[in-house]
Design a protein around this motif. Structure first.
Motif, PDB file in Angstrom:
ATOM      1  N   GLN A   1       0.822  -1.201   0.000  1.00 34.81           N
ATOM      2  CA  GLN A   1       0.000   0.000   0.000  1.00 34.81           C
ATOM      3  C   GLN A   1       0.864   1.263   0.000  1.00 34.81           C
ATOM      4  O   GLN A   1       1.602   1.529   0.949  1.00 34.81           O
ATOM      5  CB  GLN A   1      -0.940   0.009   1.213  1.00 34.81           C
ATOM      6  N   HIS A   2       0.778   2.012  -1.112  1.00 29.86           N
ATOM      7  CA  HIS A   2       1.428   3.322  -1.243  1.00 29.86           C
ATOM      8  C   HIS A   2       2.923   3.261  -0.911  1.00 29.86           C
ATOM      9  O   HIS A   2       3.464   4.141  -0.235  1.00 29.86           O
ATOM     10  CB  HIS A   2       0.726   4.369  -0.363  1.00 29.86           C
ATOM     11  N   LEU A   3       3.572   2.214  -1.405  1.00 33.81           N
ATOM     12  CA  LEU A   3       4.971   1.990  -1.064  1.00 33.81           C
ATOM     13  C   LEU A   3       5.878   2.965  -1.821  1.00 33.81           C
ATOM     14  O   LEU A   3       5.823   3.071  -3.053  1.00 33.81           O
ATOM     15  CB  LEU A   3       5.362   0.546  -1.395  1.00 33.81           C
ATOM     16  N   THR A   4       6.723   3.670  -1.064  1.00 37.89           N
ATOM     17  CA  THR A   4       7.648   4.651  -1.628  1.00 37.89           C
ATOM     18  C   THR A   4       9.012   4.456  -0.988  1.00 37.89           C
ATOM     19  O   THR A   4       9.114   4.215   0.215  1.00 37.89           O
ATOM     20  CB  THR A   4       7.153   6.091  -1.366  1.00 37.89           C
ATOM     21  N   LYS A   5      10.057   4.526  -1.803  1.00 36.86           N
ATOM     22  CA  LYS A   5      11.407   4.387  -1.299  1.00 36.86           C
ATOM     23  C   LYS A   5      12.336   5.362  -2.006  1.00 36.86           C
ATOM     24  O   LYS A   5      12.372   5.418  -3.246  1.00 36.86           O
ATOM     25  CB  LYS A   5      11.919   2.957  -1.506  1.00 36.86           C
ATOM     26  N   TYR A   6      13.046   6.155  -1.205  1.00 38.41           N
ATOM     27  CA  TYR A   6      14.051   7.069  -1.729  1.00 38.41           C
ATOM     28  C   TYR A   6      15.426   6.672  -1.227  1.00 38.41           C
ATOM     29  O   TYR A   6      15.589   6.284  -0.061  1.00 38.41           O
ATOM     30  CB  TYR A   6      13.762   8.506  -1.269  1.00 38.41           C
ATOM     31  N   TYR A   7      16.419   6.764  -2.106  1.00 38.69           N
ATOM     32  CA  TYR A   7      17.818   6.689  -1.727  1.00 38.69           C
ATOM     33  C   TYR A   7      18.376   8.092  -1.908  1.00 38.69           C
ATOM     34  O   TYR A   7      18.684   8.509  -3.028  1.00 38.69           O
ATOM     35  CB  TYR A   7      18.573   5.690  -2.597  1.00 38.69           C
ATOM     36  N   GLY A   8      18.480   8.822  -0.825  1.00 43.10           N
ATOM     37  CA  GLY A   8      18.821  10.229  -0.945  1.00 43.10           C
ATOM     38  C   GLY A   8      17.695  10.970  -1.645  1.00 43.10           C
ATOM     39  O   GLY A   8      16.537  10.920  -1.223  1.00 43.10           O
ATOM     40  N   GLN A   9      18.002  11.615  -2.752  1.00 50.41           N
ATOM     41  CA  GLN A   9      17.006  12.317  -3.547  1.00 50.41           C
ATOM     42  C   GLN A   9      16.456  11.459  -4.690  1.00 50.41           C
ATOM     43  O   GLN A   9      15.549  11.884  -5.409  1.00 50.41           O
ATOM     44  CB  GLN A   9      17.601  13.609  -4.135  1.00 50.41           C
ATOM     45  N   GLN A  10      17.015  10.261  -4.846  1.00 52.71           N
ATOM     46  CA  GLN A  10      16.633   9.394  -5.962  1.00 52.71           C
ATOM     47  C   GLN A  10      15.496   8.459  -5.557  1.00 52.71           C
ATOM     48  O   GLN A  10      15.613   7.688  -4.603  1.00 52.71           O
ATOM     49  CB  GLN A  10      17.837   8.566  -6.419  1.00 52.71           C
ATOM     50  N   ALA A  11      14.388   8.511  -6.301  1.00 50.70           N
ATOM     51  CA  ALA A  11      13.253   7.628  -6.024  1.00 50.70           C
ATOM     52  C   ALA A  11      13.514   6.248  -6.609  1.00 50.70           C
ATOM     53  O   ALA A  11      13.898   6.115  -7.775  1.00 50.70           O
ATOM     54  CB  ALA A  11      11.973   8.209  -6.618  1.00 50.70           C
ATOM     55  N   ALA A  12      13.306   5.205  -5.798  1.00 54.56           N
ATOM     56  CA  ALA A  12      13.372   3.829  -6.267  1.00 54.56           C
ATOM     57  C   ALA A  12      11.980   3.244  -6.440  1.00 54.56           C
ATOM     58  O   ALA A  12      11.758   2.373  -7.282  1.00 54.56           O
ATOM     59  CB  ALA A  12      14.181   2.976  -5.300  1.00 54.56           C
ATOM     60  N   LEU A  13      11.015   3.717  -5.631  1.00 55.39           N
ATOM     61  CA  LEU A  13       9.605   3.344  -5.730  1.00 55.39           C
ATOM     62  C   LEU A  13       8.775   4.584  -5.435  1.00 55.39           C
ATOM     63  O   LEU A  13       9.129   5.373  -4.555  1.00 55.39           O
ATOM     64  CB  LEU A  13       9.237   2.244  -4.733  1.00 55.39           C
ATOM     65  N   ASN A  14       7.671   4.738  -6.157  1.00 54.03           N
ATOM     66  CA  ASN A  14       6.839   5.925  -5.984  1.00 54.03           C
ATOM     67  C   ASN A  14       5.364   5.534  -5.900  1.00 54.03           C
ATOM     68  O   ASN A  14       4.714   5.300  -6.913  1.00 54.03           O
ATOM     69  CB  ASN A  14       7.076   6.903  -7.151  1.00 54.03           C
ATOM     70  N   ASP A  15       4.851   5.389  -4.677  1.00 55.72           N
ATOM     71  CA  ASP A  15       3.431   5.192  -4.414  1.00 55.72           C
ATOM     72  C   ASP A  15       2.871   3.956  -5.141  1.00 55.72           C
ATOM     73  O   ASP A  15       1.886   4.033  -5.865  1.00 55.72           O
ATOM     74  CB  ASP A  15       2.649   6.447  -4.811  1.00 55.72           C
ATOM     75  N   VAL A  16       3.506   2.801  -4.910  1.00 45.90           N
ATOM     76  CA  VAL A  16       3.086   1.552  -5.550  1.00 45.90           C
ATOM     77  C   VAL A  16       2.134   0.791  -4.624  1.00 45.90           C
ATOM     78  O   VAL A  16       2.423   0.607  -3.441  1.00 45.90           O
ATOM     79  CB  VAL A  16       4.308   0.674  -5.886  1.00 45.90           C
TER      80      VAL A  16
END
Length: 215
Positions: free
Chosen positions: A6-21
């Motif tokens: 649910q609404h999974l988001t992951k950032y490494y610093g400023q870089q998005a790896a996942l955006n609201d999945v």
């Protein structure tokens, strides 16, 4: 549901790896997980198994949130990562006994190890050191360790990499068999595998959910 993202988001610093999945999988469902390299597939799988944390959003396994019940949910998940971490100096059976011990299988350890050796086609190889095995057989060892504790959810990150055509067919049949009673999220770049194994396809691209389709 067995697995809820649910609404999974992951950032490494400023870089998005996942955006609201977001998506959900149910028992007995095998879902193919597709996307180009760098789309976020492996990141999502690592979060779902509790190996890394999300920046925001939740993962629930059998109604339990992974971030709050990590040890409990890990017992419900079988995980084969993209880079299969094995101990090359251990014998196959010795390694599987070690994994059974980590899951505290107790008196069930011997029967589960023997069953996994047979089910994953390692009967002729279990007396060898893992370092002596071909890439295909090392993948089988990885599948055996992912299944040994009889998990509710199976997460496989490109499990058929390095397998020859005969091995592909055998592992495909194994995944179909275990998928009858478990929830399987199956990452691959091989479309033939998706068509042969999965009735649902989830695609992410540029870190976002791009498609979620069933037959």
């Amino acid at each position: 549901m067995s697995l809820s993202i649910q609404h999974l988001t992951k950032y490494y610093g400023q870089q998005a790896a996942l955006n609201d999945v977001s998506f959900e999988l149910h028992e007995g469902e095998i879902a193919g997980f597709l996307g180009p390299n760098g789309a976020g597939k492996s990141t999502l799988m690592k979060i779902a198994t509790g190996y890394i944390s999300a920046s925001s959003g939740t993962v629930t396994v059998c109604e339990k949130e992974v971030s709050e019940t990590e040890l409990e949910t890990r017992r419900m998940i079988g995980y084969l990562p993209e880079h299969n971490p094995l101990y090359p100096d251990l014998y196959v059976k010795e390694y599987l006994q070690f994994v059974a011990g980590m899951y505290h299988l107790g008196k069930q350890s011997k029967s589960r190890v023997d069953e996994m050796i047979e089910r994953t086609g390692l009967t002729g190889e279990y007396k060898k050191r893992i370092g002596q095995l071909s890439k295909g057989y090392r993948q089988r060892v990885g599948l055996a360790q992912a299944l040994i504790h009889d998990p509710k959810v199976l997460i496989l990150d490109e499990p058929t990499t390095g397998l020859d055509p005969n091995q592909l067919a055998e592992i495909r049949n194994l995944i179909i068999e275990v998928g009858k009673e478990k929830t399987v999220l199956f990452s691959t770049h091989i479309m033939q595998e998706v068509k042969a194994i999965c009735k649902r396809v989830i695609i992410i691209n540029n870190c976002k959910l791009a498609a979620d389709s069933t037959e």
